[in-house]
Design an enzyme around this catalytic site. Structure first.
Site, short mmCIF file in Angstrom:
data_model
loop_
_atom_site.label_atom_id
_atom_site.label_comp_id
_atom_site.label_asym_id
_atom_site.label_seq_id
_atom_site.Cartn_x
_atom_site.Cartn_y
_atom_site.Cartn_z
N HIS A 86 0.87 -1.18 0.00
CA HIS A 86 0.00 0.00 0.00
C HIS A 86 0.91 1.24 0.00
CE1 HIS A 86 -2.76 2.96 1.86
NE2 HIS A 86 -3.75 2.17 1.48
N ASP A 138 3.11 -4.68 8.07
CA ASP A 138 1.88 -3.90 7.94
C ASP A 138 0.72 -4.90 7.99
OD1 ASP A 138 -0.40 -2.72 6.96
OD2 ASP A 138 0.55 -1.78 5.23
N GLN A 141 -4.48 -5.40 6.74
CA GLN A 141 -5.47 -6.28 6.11
C GLN A 141 -5.41 -7.70 6.67
OE1 GLN A 141 -7.80 -5.25 4.13
NE2 GLN A 141 -7.03 -3.26 3.50
N LYS A 143 -10.41 -1.06 10.22
CA LYS A 143 -10.48 -2.20 9.29
C LYS A 143 -10.77 -3.51 10.03
CE LYS A 143 -7.25 -0.13 6.01
NZ LYS A 143 -8.04 0.21 4.84
N CYS A 186 -4.65 2.56 -3.77
CA CYS A 186 -3.40 3.05 -3.14
C CYS A 186 -2.25 2.07 -3.40
CB CYS A 186 -3.57 3.27 -1.64
SG CYS A 186 -4.65 4.62 -1.25
N1 PMP Z 1 -1.68 -0.76 4.62
C1 PMP Z 1 -2.63 -1.50 4.03
C2 PMP Z 1 -2.26 -2.88 3.54
C3 PMP Z 1 -3.91 -1.00 3.87
O1 PMP Z 1 -4.85 -1.73 3.29
C4 PMP Z 1 -4.20 0.31 4.36
C5 PMP Z 1 -5.58 0.92 4.19
N2 PMP Z 1 -6.18 0.70 2.95
C6 PMP Z 1 -3.19 1.02 4.98
C7 PMP Z 1 -1.94 0.46 5.10
C8 PMP Z 1 -3.43 2.37 5.55
O2 PMP Z 1 -4.32 2.29 6.62
P1 PMP Z 1 -4.94 3.60 7.27
O3 PMP Z 1 -5.56 4.37 6.14
O4 PMP Z 1 -5.96 3.08 8.23
O5 PMP Z 1 -3.84 4.34 7.93
#
Ligand code: PMP
Length: 406
Positions: A123, A200, A203, A226, A364
């Site tokens: 991401h 990270d 997910q 999430k 993203c």
């Molecule tokens: N890493 C991953 C794998 C994500 O899916 C996301 C959110 N789509 C993020 C980081 C960022 O998370 P947040 O917007 O809650 O900071």
């Protein structure tokens, strides 16, 4: 035991509504999940009954709310099986947690000529903070490539290590296509090279059990929103020995020990990394979400989502002109696809008219899209409160999209 889907759907009030005169089908769970009553009520209760700023208050309400917040930290510790409560740092979310490490770890350990390893399915939140750090320090980003199924190439990973490697930052589960990376093995490899690993987990934590000690992750980061919890709260887990050595990131109230105009000394863990009034209501809501997941059963959740993925893949594969991306052997219930000659955005707009929420675009993950030569996908991300009938409705809506464009 299989989950009682009627009970589960009753736990999520938002799922009962109509959208464009049709029952809502919510397939945008990778962007954010809906909230069970347990989470909503836990936060409502604090606002109604005990709200007061936490830590250092001598009065009754402050004492109660502080206790609730610190119990929430203990709940999260158990949820990911960390060794100590003070290894759980509350942050505003995954992005904030990664930025914290990129700054504090970067300040302490990254120098000109050093290298940081990330992967091709990250991401943006696990790319840009490292890129900025590399720019600041004159360090270099190295990328683990993927195959056509969206799986990381392990032999190439091993070859990226050098004596200059300072950190590996890696997603546990890819948000664009759902690949589950073999993080335990990858952490082992990095540790053999004496390199720490940041995972990270944005997910991952909502789809199955995560045990940070078993993984031996040095940092493990996730977002509340999430995993059925509130927005604006997340968790940075870090091993005590590493966190102790890092300088603070943001500074101000709460994170200090002694302040004078000449010199400031810092508070102990975890407070050293929690500057300002923490989102204590969010922390309490997040603990309620962790409790909800435990009570529902993470193994049962994983089994139901596997079944949904199998059914969804089978049904979507029956649709002509539909191409699925990311067919990793081990993945979560994300179906990312494109339709011949139809822009994902146009498809998403029409699918919405059938009351179905999907996400369209690059999710993203622009470098991932570039790897496959596409602009974006239509992403249906399913969780345990979704059903086979909802998948059928998506397939009907996709057929309608195709008819409209033909
Ligand atoms: N890493 C991953 C794998 C994500 O899916 C996301 C959110 N789509 C993020 C980081 C960022 O998370 P947040 O917007 O809650 O900071």
């Amino acid at each position: 035991m299989a989950l009682d889907i009627n009970k589960i759907r009753n736990d999520f009030p938002i799922l009962k509504q109509m959208v464009h005169n049709r029952p809502l089908v919510y397939f945008d769970n990778a962007a954010t999940t809906q909230k069970p009553v347990k989470v909503i009520e836990s936060m409502d209760r604090i606002y109604r009954e005990t709200n007061s700023n936490i830590h250092r208050g001598v009065h009754h309400l402050s004492d109660l709310t502080t206790r609730h917040f610190e119990e929430a930290r203990e709940t999260i510790r158990k949820f990911i099986n960390a060794r100590h409560d003070h290894e759980i740092i509350f942050t505003p979310g995954t992005t904030a947690g990664i930025n914290l490490v990129a700054f504090s770890f970067g300040e302490k350990y990254v120098r000109q000529g050093d290298e940081i390893i990330i992967s091709a399915i990250e991401h943006h939140s696990n790319i840009v903070p490292w890129q900025m750090l590399c720019e600041r320090k004159g360090a270099k980003l190295k990328i683990i490539p993927i195959n056509d199924h969206g799986e990381l190439l392990m032999d190439q990973y091993e070859m990226l290590f050098s004596s200059e490697t300072r950190l590996v930052a890696l997603t546990h589960v890819a948000n664009s296509i759902g690949t589950i990376n073999p993080v335990k093995k990858m952490i082992e490899t990095a540790h053999r090279h004496e390199v720490p690993v940041l995972i990270d987990g944005a997910q991952a934590v909502q789809h199955g059990r995560v045990d940070v000690q078993d993984l031996d992750a040095d940092f493990y980061i996730f977002s509340g929103h999430k995993m059925y919890g509130p927005t604006g709260i997340g968790v940075l887990y870090g091993k005590e020995a590493i966190l102790d050595e890092l300088p603070p990131y943001q500074t101000g109230g709460e994170m200090v020990d002694q302040v004078s105009f000449e010199k400031t000394t810092f508070n102990r863990l975890p407070f050293k990394f929690e500057a300002g009034t923490p989102n204590y209501i969010g922390g309490i809501g997040l603990a309620a979400a962790a409790d909800y997941l435990q009570e529902t059963g993470l193994d049962e959740i994983a089994a139901r989502e596997k079944d949904l993925l199998e059914y969804g893949n089978k049904r979507l594969a029956e649709i002509g002109g539909l191409h699925l991306f990311g067919e990793a052997g081990n993945k979560i219930s994300i179906m990312s696809f494109i339709l011949d000659d139809i822009h994902p955005y146009d498809a998403g707009m029409i699918i919405d008219k059938y009351g179905i929420a999907v996400r369209t675009g690059n999710h993203c993950a622009q470098p991932f899209m570039e790897r496959f030569g596409i602009r974006g996908t239509i992403r249906a991300s399913l969780v345990f409160y979704n059903t086979h009938q909802e998948i059928d409705l998506l397939c009907e809506a996709v057929e309608k999209v195709k008819q409209m464009f033909n």
